[in-house]
Write a protein that holds these residues in place. Structure first.
Motif, PDB file in Angstrom:
ATOM      1  N   GLY A  94      11.126  23.051   2.618  1.00 50.79           N
ATOM      2  CA  GLY A  94      10.408  23.989   1.770  1.00 50.79           C
ATOM      3  C   GLY A  94      10.402  23.688   0.290  1.00 50.79           C
ATOM      4  N   VAL A  95      10.641  22.426  -0.109  1.00 46.72           N
ATOM      5  CA  VAL A  95      10.591  22.103  -1.536  1.00 46.72           C
ATOM      6  C   VAL A  95       9.178  22.318  -2.075  1.00 46.72           C
ATOM      7  N   ASP A  96       9.088  22.484  -3.383  1.00 50.89           N
ATOM      8  CA  ASP A  96       7.780  22.680  -4.025  1.00 50.89           C
ATOM      9  C   ASP A  96       7.154  21.370  -4.478  1.00 50.89           C
ATOM     10  N   TYR A  97       7.997  20.406  -4.850  1.00 48.58           N
ATOM     11  CA  TYR A  97       7.529  19.115  -5.359  1.00 48.58           C
ATOM     12  C   TYR A  97       8.329  18.001  -4.704  1.00 48.58           C
ATOM     13  N   ILE A  98       7.669  16.862  -4.520  1.00 47.19           N
ATOM     14  CA  ILE A  98       8.334  15.633  -4.107  1.00 47.19           C
ATOM     15  C   ILE A  98       7.980  14.555  -5.119  1.00 47.19           C
ATOM     16  N   THR A  99       9.001  13.966  -5.713  1.00 46.61           N
ATOM     17  CA  THR A  99       8.804  12.859  -6.646  1.00 46.61           C
ATOM     18  C   THR A  99       9.042  11.553  -5.896  1.00 46.61           C
ATOM     19  N   THR A 100       8.094  10.618  -6.032  1.00 50.16           N
ATOM     20  CA  THR A 100       8.092   9.435  -5.177  1.00 50.16           C
ATOM     21  C   THR A 100       7.515   8.218  -5.884  1.00 50.16           C
ATOM     22  N   ASN A 101       7.965   7.043  -5.465  1.00 46.70           N
ATOM     23  CA  ASN A 101       7.383   5.787  -5.959  1.00 46.70           C
ATOM     24  C   ASN A 101       6.144   5.380  -5.186  1.00 46.70           C
ATOM     25  N   ILE A 102       6.052   5.803  -3.914  1.00 49.36           N
ATOM     26  CA  ILE A 102       5.071   5.169  -3.028  1.00 49.36           C
ATOM     27  C   ILE A 102       4.440   6.115  -2.017  1.00 49.36           C
ATOM     28  N   LEU A 103       5.045   7.266  -1.726  1.00 51.28           N
ATOM     29  CA  LEU A 103       4.437   8.188  -0.769  1.00 51.28           C
ATOM     30  C   LEU A 103       3.174   8.799  -1.357  1.00 51.28           C
ATOM     31  N   GLU A 104       2.212   9.040  -0.504  1.00 52.45           N
ATOM     32  CA  GLU A 104       0.949   9.644  -0.941  1.00 52.45           C
ATOM     33  C   GLU A 104       0.511  10.693   0.090  1.00 52.45           C
ATOM     34  N   THR A 124       0.854  -1.194   0.000  1.00 57.17           N
ATOM     35  CA  THR A 124       0.000   0.000   0.000  1.00 57.17           C
ATOM     36  C   THR A 124       0.889   1.243   0.000  1.00 57.17           C
ATOM     37  N   THR A 125       0.283   2.380  -0.343  1.00 58.96           N
ATOM     38  CA  THR A 125       1.025   3.626  -0.325  1.00 58.96           C
ATOM     39  C   THR A 125       1.306   4.051   1.112  1.00 58.96           C
ATOM     40  N   ILE A 126       2.306   4.906   1.280  1.00 62.89           N
ATOM     41  CA  ILE A 126       2.697   5.434   2.586  1.00 62.89           C
ATOM     42  C   ILE A 126       2.223   6.879   2.666  1.00 62.89           C
ATOM     43  N   LYS A 127       1.464   7.196   3.678  1.00 63.78           N
ATOM     44  CA  LYS A 127       0.876   8.530   3.808  1.00 63.78           C
ATOM     45  C   LYS A 127       1.912   9.541   4.286  1.00 63.78           C
ATOM     46  N   LEU A 128       1.836  10.737   3.714  1.00 62.32           N
ATOM     47  CA  LEU A 128       2.722  11.826   4.095  1.00 62.32           C
ATOM     48  C   LEU A 128       1.897  13.089   4.257  1.00 62.32           C
ATOM     49  N   ASN A 129       2.120  13.801   5.338  1.00 56.96           N
ATOM     50  CA  ASN A 129       1.472  15.089   5.545  1.00 56.96           C
ATOM     51  C   ASN A 129       2.273  16.141   4.783  1.00 56.96           C
ATOM     52  N   SER A 130       1.968  16.282   3.491  1.00 56.94           N
ATOM     53  CA  SER A 130       2.815  17.086   2.611  1.00 56.94           C
ATOM     54  C   SER A 130       2.407  18.545   2.543  1.00 56.94           C
ATOM     55  N   GLY A 131       1.277  18.902   3.145  1.00 58.05           N
ATOM     56  CA  GLY A 131       0.851  20.287   3.119  1.00 58.05           C
ATOM     57  C   GLY A 131       0.649  20.775   1.699  1.00 58.05           C
ATOM     58  N   SER A 132       1.291  21.877   1.335  1.00 56.44           N
ATOM     59  CA  SER A 132       1.126  22.458   0.003  1.00 56.44           C
ATOM     60  C   SER A 132       2.121  21.900  -1.015  1.00 56.44           C
ATOM     61  N   VAL A 133       2.996  21.002  -0.579  1.00 58.94           N
ATOM     62  CA  VAL A 133       3.974  20.420  -1.503  1.00 58.94           C
ATOM     63  C   VAL A 133       3.255  19.529  -2.514  1.00 58.94           C
ATOM     64  N   LYS A 134       3.590  19.669  -3.769  1.00 61.81           N
ATOM     65  CA  LYS A 134       2.945  18.887  -4.830  1.00 61.81           C
ATOM     66  C   LYS A 134       3.639  17.534  -4.966  1.00 61.81           C
ATOM     67  N   MET A 135       2.840  16.467  -4.966  1.00 59.71           N
ATOM     68  CA  MET A 135       3.376  15.113  -5.033  1.00 59.71           C
ATOM     69  C   MET A 135       3.365  14.628  -6.487  1.00 59.71           C
ATOM     70  N   ILE A 136       4.493  14.061  -6.909  1.00 56.94           N
ATOM     71  CA  ILE A 136       4.662  13.561  -8.271  1.00 56.94           C
ATOM     72  C   ILE A 136       4.891  12.054  -8.209  1.00 56.94           C
ATOM     73  N   THR A 174      10.310   7.388   1.897  1.00 53.67           N
ATOM     74  CA  THR A 174       9.994   7.132   3.296  1.00 53.67           C
ATOM     75  C   THR A 174       9.349   8.372   3.911  1.00 53.67           C
ATOM     76  N   GLN A 175       8.533   8.155   4.930  1.00 49.48           N
ATOM     77  CA  GLN A 175       7.906   9.285   5.632  1.00 49.48           C
ATOM     78  C   GLN A 175       8.957  10.233   6.191  1.00 49.48           C
ATOM     79  N   GLU A 176      10.016   9.664   6.760  1.00 46.97           N
ATOM     80  CA  GLU A 176      11.052  10.491   7.380  1.00 46.97           C
ATOM     81  C   GLU A 176      11.703  11.418   6.363  1.00 46.97           C
ATOM     82  N   ASP A 177      12.097  10.853   5.219  1.00 42.42           N
ATOM     83  CA  ASP A 177      12.733  11.678   4.193  1.00 42.42           C
ATOM     84  C   ASP A 177      11.734  12.663   3.584  1.00 42.42           C
ATOM     85  N   GLY A 178      10.495  12.207   3.396  1.00 36.69           N
ATOM     86  CA  GLY A 178       9.475  13.097   2.854  1.00 36.69           C
ATOM     87  C   GLY A 178       9.225  14.284   3.757  1.00 36.69           C
ATOM     88  N   GLN A 179       9.125  14.033   5.066  1.00 40.30           N
ATOM     89  CA  GLN A 179       8.889  15.124   6.000  1.00 40.30           C
ATOM     90  C   GLN A 179      10.061  16.091   6.029  1.00 40.30           C
TER      91      GLN A 179
END
Length: 240
Positions: A230-240, A2-14, A219-224
């Protein structure tokens, strides 16, 4: 999986090569999986030119890693490449839907699900092919919804000569000081491996009026950490 949830706020997920943590990378199945999830702003992919001048969605130069058969993409015709059945995530063949997509199929899926295309121009293209790729988006009436990315600076500078306002980002594995002139001269965002991201670099890129993407964060840790810097985008295989 399953996908891993991330509290990304305004960061756009790719979604990297589509939702490649759940479906085979760079397949229509992976693109649809990302399309069906609201969290993803965009779907990233990779474009190669075939021997006979078609544009296909594929990451590697050679098909062996994901298709068992070893063929050099740019030295093989479209029909031959299309006939390959790709392996699933378990490394085995068996799904007839896992084939190499065309650029048009990728665009159509992104368009159907209203996702931004993040399109990597792989090996260095001749200018004519850079323009043909952009024209393919234009013909689909989706050029305003694509971010072109590339490790090859010539692909991006050629693109800028004809498409002054298209969104584009320069890919790097690590920060190189000489890249700053390229970014500012051609108004390119930065898309860099997440291990090279620092708060100071993010602030510097933002200070130049450019956007900041990072890859590939799983990973959640790296995503957070990326969110906090303050990045604008996060590119990921599995974070959501």
């Amino acid at each position: 999986m399953t996908t891993i949830k991330l509290n990304s706020g305004s960061v756009k997920m790719i979604a990297h090569r589509g939702l490649s943590g759940l479906e085979k990378e760079n397949t229509c199945a992976a693109f649809v999986a990302a399309g069906n999830r609201e969290k993803y702003f965009g779907i990233e992919t990779d474009v190669h030119r075939t021997k006979d001048g078609r544009f296909v969605i594929f990451h590697d130069d050679n098909t062996a890693r994901v298709a068992l058969d070893s063929m050099v993409v740019e030295e093989t015709t479209f029909d031959t490449l299309r006939s390959l059945q790709l392996t699933d995530l378990d490394g085995a063949r068996g799904r007839a839907d896992l084939v190499i997509p065309t650029l048009e199929e990728y665009i159509n899926i992104c368009k159907r699900y209203e996702k931004t295309c993040v399109c990597e121009l792989k090996n260095e293209f001749v200018p004519e092919d850079v323009y043909r790729i952009a024209e393919t988006f234009q013909q689909a009436e989706y050029l305003d919804h694509v971010v072109f990315i590339s490790f090859q600076p010539n692909n991006l500078t050629v693109l800028r000569q004809r498409y002054a306002d298209v969104h584009a980002q320069f890919l790097l594995s690590e920060w190189k000081e000489e890249a700053m002139e390229l970014l500012t001269s051609y108004r390119l965002g930065l898309d860099i491996q997440y291990t090279a991201v620092t708060r100071e670099l993010v602030e510097r890129i933002h200070g130049a009026g450019l956007d900041f993407n990072c890859w590939t964060v799983n990973t959640q840790e790296d995503g957070q950490a990326m969110v906090d810097m303050g990045v604008d985008y996060i590119t990921t295989n599995i974070l959501e």
